[in-house]
Enzyme design. Structure first.
Site, PDB file in Angstrom:
ATOM      1  N   HIS A  64      10.600  26.902  37.053  1.00 13.44           N
ATOM      2  CA  HIS A  64       9.696  26.691  38.766  1.00 13.44           C
ATOM      3  C   HIS A  64       9.474  25.670  39.502  1.00 13.44           C
ATOM      4  CE1 HIS A  64       7.755  30.706  37.311  1.00 13.44           C
ATOM      5  NE2 HIS A  64       8.263  31.010  37.945  1.00 13.44           N
ATOM      6  N   GLU A 301      24.845  46.718  38.076  1.00 17.18           N
ATOM      7  CA  GLU A 301      24.474  45.978  37.171  1.00 17.18           C
ATOM      8  C   GLU A 301      25.226  45.163  36.076  1.00 17.18           C
ATOM      9  OE1 GLU A 301      19.559  44.708  37.721  1.00 17.18           O
ATOM     10  OE2 GLU A 301      20.576  46.730  37.287  1.00 17.18           O
ATOM     11  N   ASP A 325      22.210  40.427  37.283  1.00 17.65           N
ATOM     12  CA  ASP A 325      22.623  41.176  36.099  1.00 17.65           C
ATOM     13  C   ASP A 325      23.450  40.886  35.635  1.00 17.65           C
ATOM     14  OD1 ASP A 325      19.981  41.559  34.549  1.00 17.65           O
ATOM     15  OD2 ASP A 325      18.615  42.771  36.402  1.00 17.65           O
ATOM     16  N   CYS A 372      22.065  43.071  46.254  1.00 14.88           N
ATOM     17  CA  CYS A 372      20.425  42.426  46.418  1.00 14.88           C
ATOM     18  C   CYS A 372      20.082  41.478  45.448  1.00 14.88           C
ATOM     19  CB  CYS A 372      19.505  43.433  46.247  1.00 14.88           C
ATOM     20  SG  CYS A 372      19.694  44.166  45.301  1.00 14.88           S
TER      21      CYS A 372
HETATM   22  C1  PEP Z   1      19.871  41.538  40.118  1.00 14.30           C
HETATM   23  O1  PEP Z   1      19.458  41.815  38.742  1.00 14.30           O
HETATM   24  O2  PEP Z   1      20.712  41.085  40.724  1.00 14.30           O
HETATM   25  C2  PEP Z   1      18.303  42.372  40.304  1.00 14.30           C
HETATM   26  C3  PEP Z   1      18.050  41.672  41.822  1.00 14.30           C
HETATM   27  O3  PEP Z   1      17.509  42.962  39.697  1.00 14.30           O
HETATM   28  P1  PEP Z   1      16.342  42.439  38.893  1.00 14.30           P
HETATM   29  O4  PEP Z   1      16.882  40.595  39.735  1.00 14.30           O
HETATM   30  O5  PEP Z   1      15.370  42.454  39.857  1.00 14.30           O
HETATM   31  O6  PEP Z   1      17.420  42.146  37.738  1.00 14.30           O
HETATM   32 MG    MG Z   2      18.937  43.479  38.099  1.00 16.15          MG
END
Ligand code: PEP
Ligand code: MG
Length: 440
Positions: A64, A301, A325, A372
């Protein structure tokens, strides 16, 4: 570290004499703060008029403290080792936060070159920020959609002001994580409606609940698992818990019935069978509510989903790759383990090959592919993803201006050639070295 920080602050309230000397006594302007480690609250309270850079012996790039430093725009070198604590008070040094380097005893020439570099960076940032509302169109005319990862309607105006063209990932589990109870269908409906309203017709991709793994919700009292990242998380949990899936989907369909423009995607899908089961559940709820059909997509993922993207594409309306992920599952490295932070790199060629496989699989049914995960917000990562054939990138609002500027400066042909070279690299370091050629 976060917990210890809170404990220490409570103790100081009880016994003020325990307070450690704060950074208040630091001289005005341009000093480098060197510490064994800094707590998140100490970092948040730093006066950027006095502190120009941070160096810590311990910590990690994903802590953080490091994230806060980035938000404050402070150059920082973390996990630099105990040697930095031997630096003399008042010594002259240069901190290069972009590359995690510290230069001791710089010459007049070094200082002049560092100052010139800082001025250049400042001018560049101002130019980039000024163009953030322009679309990301490459020099050969290809538009890449640039969206924001936003969880709450209140955060939408800021994202739009940063240049977001929509929301590519709304992490709905935050509606559950930030409170001690499960929000009901009506409350969820209000939130999704407010989100769509704030976006004024721009696209919105809502991710169905992604619980499990790093996102544990205490009040659900789910059984303890030895390997939560390989356990009942994301879509696997939704399929086992209609009491979670159904109120959420009903709330989304009700919002859509009111005119909200939205798409829904499911996290951690591994098989066609899971996708078909989710689609069937959604269709039943939609018919009951007499709601419009919504595009239903999945997150990519898991390596199995990437390599079987062609089969999944027959049943999914779109893909969004979660590189956070995907990286941990492709490399078998826990995304939360600080010891592996440097190696769990989304620019690893093995991860990029999974992105390529996903794009190729999607193309067999002409399905759009977005990203994303964190790689989308990395200026160089975004260029590679566009070169690999990704058409939409969704990221933290702060990253939008830089990503758009990078895309606007290149042609898709160049980016495709760059991506081909990255796929052929042996490791992430070789891929990163290509970034120097792009910026040179
Ligand atoms: C990811 O896994 O890249 C994702 C966008 O989901 P999170 O980070 O919420 O697991
Ligand atoms: Mg994810």
């Amino acid at each position: 570290a976060d917990l210890r920080d809170v404990g220490r602050r409570v103790l100081v309230q009880l016994q003020p004499s325990l307070a450690a000397a704060g950074p208040e006594g630091l001289p005005e302007g341009g000093c480098i703060l060197v510490a064994a480690d800094l707590s998140p609250s100490e970092t948040a309270q730093l006066d950027t008029a006095r502190v120009a850079a941070l160096v810590t012996a311990q910590g990690s790039p994903t802590s953080h403290t490091a994230i806060l430093a980035r938000t404050l725009g402070l150059p920082a070198a973390v996990a630099a080792g105990g040697g930095v604590l031997g630096m003399a008070d008042g010594a002259l040094a240069i901190v290069d936060g972009a590359n995690g380097r510290i230069y001791l005893d710089p010459s007049e020439q070094d200082l002049a070159s560092a100052r010139a570099h800082m001025a250049e960076q400042q001018a560049l940032q101002e130019r980039v920020a000024a163009q953030r509302s322009l679309p990301a169109i490459t020099t050969d005319g290809v538009r890449i959609e640039v969206c924001a990862n936003v969880n709450l309607p209140e955060q939408v105006p800021l994202a739009l002001s940063q240049g977001a063209e929509g929301v590519g990932l709304m992490r709905t589990e935050f509606l559950f994580l930030e409170r001690g109870s499960t929000p009901g269908e009506d409350e969820q409906y209000e939130t999704y409606r407010a989100m769509a309203q704030a976006l004024e017709g721009r696209p919105l991709i809502v991710r169905a609940l992604d619980i499990g793994g790093d996102k544990q919700v205490a009040h659900l009292e789910l059984p303890r698992e030895d390997n939560p990242f390989l356990g009942v998380r994301g879509a696997r949990l939704l399929l086992r818990r209609p009491d979670l899936l159904e109120p959420q989907m009903r709330a989304l369909y009700r919002a859509a019935r009111d005119g909200a423009r939205l798409s829904v995607m499911f996290p951690m899908v591994t098989s066609v069978q899971e996708l078909l089961a989710l689609r069937a559940a959604c269709e039943r709820l939609r018919a009951e509510l007499d709601a419009p059909v919504l595009p239903l997509g999945i997150m990519i993922e898991v390596p199995a989903a990437a390599v079987q993207a062609d089969a999944l594409a027959r049943h999914a309306d779109f893909f969004s790759i979660g590189t956070n992920d995907l990286t941990q599952y492709v490399l078998a490295m826990d995304r939360q383990n600080p010891q592996l932070a440097a190696e769990a790199d989304s620019l690893h060629p093995a991860v990029l090959r999974m992105v390529r496989a996903t794009v190729q699989g999607a193309a067999t049914c002409a399905r759009p592919v977005g990203v994303c995960g964190g790689l989308a917000g990395d200026p160089f990562g975004a260029l590679l993803l566009a070169g690999l054939g990704v058409g939409e990138l969704s990221m933290t609002p702060n990253d939008i201006a830089g990503v758009k500027a990078g895309l606007r400066a290149a042609s898709l042909r160049q980016l495709q050639a760059l991506a081909d070279r990255a796929l052929g690299c042996e490791d992430a370091a070789q891929v990163r070295a290509l970034a120097k050629e792009v910026t040179a």
